[in-house]
Design a protein around this motif. Structure first.
Motif, PDB file in Angstrom:
ATOM      1  N   TYR A  54     -70.048   2.195  -1.620  1.00  0.00           N
ATOM      2  CA  TYR A  54     -70.339   0.650  -1.541  1.00  0.00           C
ATOM      3  C   TYR A  54     -70.436   0.296  -3.082  1.00  0.00           C
ATOM      4  N   THR A  55     -70.977   1.137  -3.965  1.00  0.00           N
ATOM      5  CA  THR A  55     -70.859   0.633  -5.353  1.00  0.00           C
ATOM      6  C   THR A  55     -69.484   0.546  -6.032  1.00  0.00           C
ATOM      7  N   MET A  56     -68.708   1.704  -5.724  1.00  0.00           N
ATOM      8  CA  MET A  56     -67.167   1.751  -6.073  1.00  0.00           C
ATOM      9  C   MET A  56     -66.455   0.463  -5.456  1.00  0.00           C
ATOM     10  N   TYR A  57     -66.731   0.076  -4.414  1.00  0.00           N
ATOM     11  CA  TYR A  57     -66.149  -1.325  -3.943  1.00  0.00           C
ATOM     12  C   TYR A  57     -66.745  -2.379  -4.521  1.00  0.00           C
ATOM     13  N   ALA A  58     -67.800  -2.185  -4.826  1.00  0.00           N
ATOM     14  CA  ALA A  58     -68.304  -3.739  -5.403  1.00  0.00           C
ATOM     15  C   ALA A  58     -67.898  -3.789  -6.870  1.00  0.00           C
ATOM     16  N   TRP A  59     -68.186  -2.607  -7.457  1.00  0.00           N
ATOM     17  CA  TRP A  59     -67.883  -2.668  -8.873  1.00  0.00           C
ATOM     18  C   TRP A  59     -66.416  -2.890  -9.098  1.00  0.00           C
ATOM     19  N   TRP A  60     -65.543  -2.228  -8.457  1.00  0.00           N
ATOM     20  CA  TRP A  60     -64.222  -2.552  -8.620  1.00  0.00           C
ATOM     21  C   TRP A  60     -63.827  -3.879  -8.338  1.00  0.00           C
ATOM     22  N   SER A  61     -64.370  -4.438  -7.414  1.00  0.00           N
ATOM     23  CA  SER A  61     -64.246  -5.979  -6.760  1.00  0.00           C
ATOM     24  C   SER A  61     -64.425  -6.599  -7.993  1.00  0.00           C
ATOM     25  N   ASP A  62     -65.514  -6.683  -8.669  1.00  0.00           N
ATOM     26  CA  ASP A  62     -65.845  -7.272 -10.030  1.00  0.00           C
ATOM     27  C   ASP A  62     -64.991  -7.206 -10.994  1.00  0.00           C
ATOM     28  N   VAL A  63     -64.384  -6.104 -11.216  1.00  0.00           N
ATOM     29  CA  VAL A  63     -63.324  -5.813 -12.120  1.00  0.00           C
ATOM     30  C   VAL A  63     -61.859  -6.540 -11.692  1.00  0.00           C
ATOM     31  N   VAL A  64     -61.566  -6.625 -10.746  1.00  0.00           N
ATOM     32  CA  VAL A  64     -60.430  -7.318  -9.966  1.00  0.00           C
ATOM     33  C   VAL A  64     -60.510  -8.845 -10.407  1.00  0.00           C
ATOM     34  N   LYS A  65     -61.712  -9.394  -9.956  1.00  0.00           N
ATOM     35  CA  LYS A  65     -62.034 -10.609 -10.081  1.00  0.00           C
ATOM     36  C   LYS A  65     -61.961 -11.077 -11.733  1.00  0.00           C
ATOM     37  N   GLU A  66     -62.407 -10.191 -12.690  1.00  0.00           N
ATOM     38  CA  GLU A  66     -62.173 -10.160 -14.052  1.00  0.00           C
ATOM     39  C   GLU A  66     -60.794 -10.374 -14.452  1.00  0.00           C
ATOM     40  N   ALA A  67     -60.171  -9.630 -13.879  1.00  0.00           N
ATOM     41  CA  ALA A  67     -58.793  -9.635 -14.097  1.00  0.00           C
ATOM     42  C   ALA A  67     -57.901 -10.872 -13.731  1.00  0.00           C
ATOM     43  N   ASN A  68     -58.270 -11.432 -12.614  1.00  0.00           N
ATOM     44  CA  ASN A  68     -57.722 -12.579 -11.971  1.00  0.00           C
ATOM     45  C   ASN A  68     -58.088 -13.734 -12.614  1.00  0.00           C
ATOM     46  N   THR A  69     -59.312 -13.679 -13.203  1.00  0.00           N
ATOM     47  CA  THR A  69     -60.000 -14.813 -14.076  1.00  0.00           C
ATOM     48  C   THR A  69     -59.328 -14.854 -15.253  1.00  0.00           C
ATOM     49  N   GLY A  70     -58.656 -13.861 -15.831  1.00  0.00           N
ATOM     50  CA  GLY A  70     -58.153 -13.962 -17.213  1.00  0.00           C
ATOM     51  C   GLY A  70     -58.838 -13.162 -18.308  1.00  0.00           C
ATOM     52  N   TYR A  71     -59.756 -12.570 -17.987  1.00  0.00           N
ATOM     53  CA  TYR A  71     -60.802 -11.635 -18.849  1.00  0.00           C
ATOM     54  C   TYR A  71     -59.731 -10.414 -19.578  1.00  0.00           C
ATOM     55  N   HIS A  72     -58.770  -9.969 -18.821  1.00  0.00           N
ATOM     56  CA  HIS A  72     -58.075  -8.819 -19.119  1.00  0.00           C
ATOM     57  C   HIS A  72     -56.984  -9.180 -20.304  1.00  0.00           C
ATOM     58  N   THR A  73     -57.242  -9.743 -21.422  1.00  0.00           N
ATOM     59  CA  THR A  73     -56.307  -9.973 -22.495  1.00  0.00           C
ATOM     60  C   THR A  73     -55.552  -8.759 -22.960  1.00  0.00           C
ATOM     61  N   GLN A 240     -48.946  -8.725 -15.486  1.00  0.00           N
ATOM     62  CA  GLN A 240     -50.173  -8.339 -15.274  1.00  0.00           C
ATOM     63  C   GLN A 240     -50.341  -7.728 -13.959  1.00  0.00           C
ATOM     64  N   HIS A 241     -50.678  -6.525 -14.327  1.00  0.00           N
ATOM     65  CA  HIS A 241     -50.643  -5.459 -13.106  1.00  0.00           C
ATOM     66  C   HIS A 241     -51.460  -4.224 -13.462  1.00  0.00           C
ATOM     67  N   LEU A 242     -52.437  -4.135 -14.269  1.00  0.00           N
ATOM     68  CA  LEU A 242     -52.928  -2.973 -14.752  1.00  0.00           C
ATOM     69  C   LEU A 242     -53.438  -2.110 -13.941  1.00  0.00           C
ATOM     70  N   GLY A 243     -54.163  -2.532 -12.815  1.00  0.00           N
ATOM     71  CA  GLY A 243     -54.839  -1.665 -11.837  1.00  0.00           C
ATOM     72  C   GLY A 243     -53.407  -0.726 -11.019  1.00  0.00           C
ATOM     73  N   PHE A 244     -52.438  -1.468 -10.706  1.00  0.00           N
ATOM     74  CA  PHE A 244     -51.355  -0.711 -10.120  1.00  0.00           C
ATOM     75  C   PHE A 244     -50.926   0.308 -11.173  1.00  0.00           C
ATOM     76  N   GLU A 245     -50.624  -0.153 -12.352  1.00  0.00           N
ATOM     77  CA  GLU A 245     -49.912   0.763 -13.422  1.00  0.00           C
ATOM     78  C   GLU A 245     -51.109   2.045 -13.255  1.00  0.00           C
ATOM     79  N   PHE A 246     -52.218   1.852 -13.409  1.00  0.00           N
ATOM     80  CA  PHE A 246     -53.022   2.969 -13.564  1.00  0.00           C
ATOM     81  C   PHE A 246     -53.076   3.921 -12.071  1.00  0.00           C
ATOM     82  N   ALA A 247     -52.982   3.222 -11.217  1.00  0.00           N
ATOM     83  CA  ALA A 247     -52.862   4.012  -9.965  1.00  0.00           C
ATOM     84  C   ALA A 247     -51.367   4.947 -10.000  1.00  0.00           C
ATOM     85  N   ALA A 248     -50.463   4.223 -10.595  1.00  0.00           N
ATOM     86  CA  ALA A 248     -49.046   4.881 -10.718  1.00  0.00           C
ATOM     87  C   ALA A 248     -49.210   6.200 -11.955  1.00  0.00           C
ATOM     88  N   TRP A 249     -49.942   6.066 -12.920  1.00  0.00           N
ATOM     89  CA  TRP A 249     -50.149   7.277 -13.579  1.00  0.00           C
ATOM     90  C   TRP A 249     -50.966   8.251 -13.111  1.00  0.00           C
TER      91      TRP A 249
END
Length: 277
Positions: A54-73, A240-249
């Motif tokens: 549950y924590t993994m899901y919630a924590w990574w959901s927050d990271v995804v929201k941060e990415a979509n909001t534009g925090y990942h400069t 803007q696809h850092l999550g997918f890039e890391f999955a591919a790595w």
């Protein structure tokens, strides 16, 4: 802080409950393992496991929201890449430890200074009574599966960079499917093993090395499945696809580790000894 203008490229992360929640869940999980090993109850283990998921899901959901909001400069993305490189480097060292354990037994099975080892192995490697897998049966099939999956995830990545969203979706879907098939084939392989985890060095090192890799395949499959769901939702863009890039790595890392496992443990380790059919 609220009310203060941001004049930099860094992401000042807001206070989050997830680090302490994850620490608590892992502690409960570890206690659960101890309780279960002492035949008390498995429920504590599953409570901790559920908390971790549950924590993994919630924590990574927050990271995804941060990415979509534009925090990942670009600066934040660069630091994330450094972090992912360090993480994969740490994973390399974990596997290095298991390879070391295997080759220590491989090269020093008859070491006269280690009397207990000679007694345990019978002075031969693999130890007497061990029937090995045919490396050119299921292990080779799984090798071809992973090599193909490395191709499909690369196809998906290049499709995304070129704006081909259908290619991205199909490439990810095929990669996830190949990961699932790999896990199923490995389960079949384990069910046909001519040796067990306990009672001998070979079984312990074999199942720890290949089992740890199998766990990484499972994690990577989930990682890519999440990327597929996000791709279907339209989250990723060519820039803007850092999550997918890391999955591919991560997936390519899993592929490379398997090539070393296949070449050293399955092929080289079975050279000239009895094969289990």
């Amino acid at each position: 802080m609220a009310g203060i203008a941001k004049n930099h490229d860094y992401h000042m992360v807001e206070p989050s409950p997830w680090p302490i929640v994850m620490s608590t869940a892992i502690f409960v999980f570890a206690l659960g393992i101890i309780f279960w090993m002492h035949d008390w109850t498995p429920f504590v283990f599953f409570i901790g496991l559920a908390g971790i998921f549950y924590t993994m899901y919630a924590w990574w959901s927050d990271v995804v929201k941060e990415a979509n909001t534009g925090y990942h400069t670009p600066v934040v993305q660069l630091h994330h890449r450094y972090a992912m490189m360090l993480f994969i480097g740490s994973e390399v060292m974990v596997f290095f430890g298991f390879f070391w354990a295997y080759f220590d037994g491989f090269f020093r099975f008859d070491d006269v200074e280690q009397f207990a080892r000679v007694a345990a192995t019978g002075g031969v490697w693999p130890p007497a009574g061990i029937e090995l897998f045919d490396p050119f049966h299921l292990p080779l099939f799984n090798t071809l599966l992973l090599l193909t999956s490395g191709t499909t995830v690369t196809w998906a990545h290049h499709a995304l960079l070129e704006g081909d969203r259908e290619g991205l979706k199909w490439g990810l879907a095929l990669t996830v499917l190949l990961g699932v098939v790999f896990t199923c084939v490995q389960a079949i392989e384990y069910s046909q093993a001519g040796f067990s985890f306990g009672g001998n060095m070979y079984g312990a090192t074999f199942f720890m090395a290949t089992g740890l890799h199998g766990f990484h395949v499972l994690v990577g499959t989930v990682f890519l499945l999440v990327c597929l769901l996000r791709a279907l939702r339209g989250d990723f863009t060519p820039k803007q696809h850092l999550g997918f890039e890391f999955a591919a790595w991560y997936w390519h890392f899993v592929d490379v580790v398997w090539l070393f496992l296949f070449a050293s443990i399955y092929v080289w380790g079975a050279w000239g000894v009895a094969i289990h059919h």
